[in-house]
Every structure is written in structure tokens, then in C-alpha cells.
Design a protein around this motif. Structure first.
Motif, PDB file in Angstrom:
ATOM      1  N   PRO A 105       0.799  -1.222   0.000  1.00  8.50           N
ATOM      2  CA  PRO A 105       0.000   0.000   0.000  1.00  8.50           C
ATOM      3  C   PRO A 105       0.836   1.279   0.000  1.00  8.50           C
ATOM      4  O   PRO A 105       1.998   1.284   0.419  1.00  8.50           O
ATOM      5  CB  PRO A 105      -0.789  -0.115   1.305  1.00  8.50           C
ATOM      6  N   VAL A 106       0.221   2.329  -0.478  1.00  6.22           N
ATOM      7  CA  VAL A 106       0.785   3.674  -0.371  1.00  6.22           C
ATOM      8  C   VAL A 106      -0.251   4.588   0.279  1.00  6.22           C
ATOM      9  O   VAL A 106      -1.446   4.283   0.288  1.00  6.22           O
ATOM     10  CB  VAL A 106       1.193   4.247  -1.746  1.00  6.22           C
ATOM     11  N   GLN A 107       0.249   5.704   0.795  1.00  7.26           N
ATOM     12  CA  GLN A 107      -0.600   6.665   1.476  1.00  7.26           C
ATOM     13  C   GLN A 107      -0.461   8.038   0.821  1.00  7.26           C
ATOM     14  O   GLN A 107       0.539   8.311   0.146  1.00  7.26           O
ATOM     15  CB  GLN A 107      -0.217   6.760   2.958  1.00  7.26           C
ATOM     16  N   PRO A 108      -1.446   8.913   1.018  1.00  6.32           N
ATOM     17  CA  PRO A 108      -1.301  10.277   0.501  1.00  6.32           C
ATOM     18  C   PRO A 108      -0.007  10.918   0.991  1.00  6.32           C
ATOM     19  O   PRO A 108       0.398  10.746   2.144  1.00  6.32           O
ATOM     20  CB  PRO A 108      -2.532  10.992   1.080  1.00  6.32           C
ATOM     21  N   GLY A 109       0.668  11.616   0.087  1.00 13.17           N
ATOM     22  CA  GLY A 109       1.917  12.268   0.418  1.00 13.17           C
ATOM     23  C   GLY A 109       3.148  11.452   0.090  1.00 13.17           C
ATOM     24  O   GLY A 109       4.275  11.967   0.183  1.00 13.17           O
ATOM     25  N   GLU A 110       2.974  10.199  -0.300  1.00 16.33           N
ATOM     26  CA  GLU A 110       4.123   9.358  -0.601  1.00 16.33           C
ATOM     27  C   GLU A 110       4.492   9.443  -2.088  1.00 16.33           C
ATOM     28  O   GLU A 110       3.655   9.758  -2.928  1.00 16.33           O
ATOM     29  CB  GLU A 110       3.864   7.913  -0.189  1.00 16.33           C
ATOM     30  N   ARG A 111       5.754   9.134  -2.370  1.00 19.94           N
ATOM     31  CA  ARG A 111       6.264   9.184  -3.744  1.00 19.94           C
ATOM     32  C   ARG A 111       6.806   7.818  -4.139  1.00 19.94           C
ATOM     33  O   ARG A 111       7.603   7.209  -3.410  1.00 19.94           O
ATOM     34  CB  ARG A 111       7.373  10.234  -3.880  1.00 19.94           C
TER      35      ARG A 111
END
Length: 235
Positions: A210-216
């Protein structure tokens, strides 16, 4: 000749930049190969026996296409938005029912790709035997780098890696593809008249997550190039 009148403006031509060319590559269809690395198939709970199985595919609308470097909103309806780094093959010559020996003639070039997925919705659909559309055919979820022209070149090896905020999450090699490039082209051409502008996402290795908002997200494939995506806030 009278011009056709529309009730509203038709959709744009979706296209990608091509390395070394001023012209852009117009996109026709987006095909995705499921479970094409053994380690990923195992982590998804569906091991693959190549001697007894054939490749399987799903599609996404060309309108899901996003160029590398973009910022996309964290999508609605999910709490588990995941990345999948892949080699993308661009078809440049039409072909139908081609053999594996003939398959390289259809190759225009390659790119890096990200198949972004609402994993919770995909798995819920899978368990109920339903289509994966809500999990896979997600707006702004087909991320592709510039196309690198390599006419008739078959990529059989090359390091693939992907990181989130600088931390490596996926690392593998194209040599670990279960079904290689000629096999995929030959098999898919049994079911579709492949056309210039068709893209084939060839599958992802293990390490999806998973990724979260703000990640690159940043990825690279040896001999092809790099890709990046910024995950923005949820709408």
C-alpha cells in the motif's frame, strides 16, 4: 463533406511521449497480464503452474492513463491502494494469431509502468467470483513512462526495482517472467487483433503493497528507464 456534430466534445486521444521523437504515441488499448512472476503469484495466494495453466488478462480504459511524474489523488472507495511495478510493451505493428517466432515483429518499444490497484476491492471481488473492475479499472491508475523505441527487440532480462519514499519495495529481474514477451504476444493475439498503440503490462514481481497520501513512488527498469508517481490527498 459535412463534419460530424457531437452532443459534447469527444474524449481526447490518449498518448505518450517517445524518446528521441517529437511525435507522441497514440494509445489504443491497455492489456494487463495477471500473476506473471512466481513469487508474486505466491504472495497473492495463487501459485502458478506454467505446465498446466495459460496466461490470463484484464483490461483498463485508456482514460486511466497517466504520465510518469504526475500527482494523482488517493482514489475513493478504498483503504488499501497498492502499487505494482511492471515492464510495459508497446505494439507497433498489427498482428492476429501470430506465432512466438513472428511475435517480435509486432514490438515497437518498451516503458516502465505502474498498475495502481484498489486491492481491498479487487480481493473482495475475487473471492466472490466477480469482475475486478472496481479494483483495477481505477481513474488515473495506469502510469507509464516515456516509450523507448526498440523495434523487434525482445527483452529477456534486466533489473527491475521500485521504491516508496526511497525505501526499496520491489526488486526482481525480467528473466523471472513466467511467460516471456514472445509468449505473451502470441497468446494474446489468439484472442485480439493486436494493433499499433496497444500496451501490454507484462506483470509485477513480489513486494506489492500500500501507499498513502503524500508518498512518492519511484521505479526503474534496466535498459528502459525510470518512472515516478506522487500520491496526493483523497478527493
Amino acid at each position: 463533406m459535412t463534419a460530424t456534430a457531437y452532443l459534447w466534445a469527444p474524449p481526447p486521444v490518449y498518448c505518450l511521449p517517445v524518446r528521441g521523437r517529437s511525435e507522441r504515441l497514440p494509445i489504443n488499448r491497455l492489456f494487463f497480464v495477471g500473476r506473471n512472476y512466481h513469487a508474486h503469484a505466491v504472495e497473492m495466494g495463487r501459485p502458478v503452474d506454467k505446465s498446466a495453466e495459460v496466461p490470463f488478462y484484464f483490461t483498463k480504459a485508456p482514460s486511466t492513463l497517466v504520465e510518469s511524474g504526475a500527482t494523482v489523488a488517493y482514489p475513493p472507495g478504498t483503504k488499501d491502494y497498492q502499487y505494482e511495478m511492471e515492464l510495459v510493451l508497446a505494439i507497433g505493428v498489427a498482428g492476429f494469431r501470430v506465432s512466438e517466432a513472428e511475435a517480435p515483429k509486432l514490438i515497437y518499444g518498451y516503458a516502465c509502468g505502474l498498475d495502481m490497484t484498489r486491492r481491498d476491492l479487487q480481493l473482495a471481488a475475487r473471492e466472490k467470483g466477480r469482475p475486478w473492475d472496481l479494483g483495477k479499472d481505477v481513474e488515473q491508475s495506469s502510469v507509464v513512462s516515456e516509450i523507448v523505441p526498440m523495434p523487434q527487440v525482445v527483452l529477456g532480462q534486466g533489473a527491475l526495482s521500485m521504491s516508496v519514499n526511497g525505501e526499496v519495495r520491489q526488486k526482481s529481474d525480467l528473466s523471472k517472467l513466467i511467460w516471456n514477451i514472445p509468449e505473451l504476444i502470441a497468446d494474446l493475439s489468439k484472442f485480439y487483433h493486436l494493433q499499433p498503440g496497444d500496451l501490454i503490462f507484462t506483470g509485477t514481481p513480489e513486494g506489492v503493497g500500500p501507499v498513502q497520501p503524500g508518498e512518492r513512488i519511484e521505479g526503474r527498469i534496466e535498459g528502459v528507464g525510470s518512472i515516478a508517481l506522487n500520491v496526493g490527498p483523497a478527493e
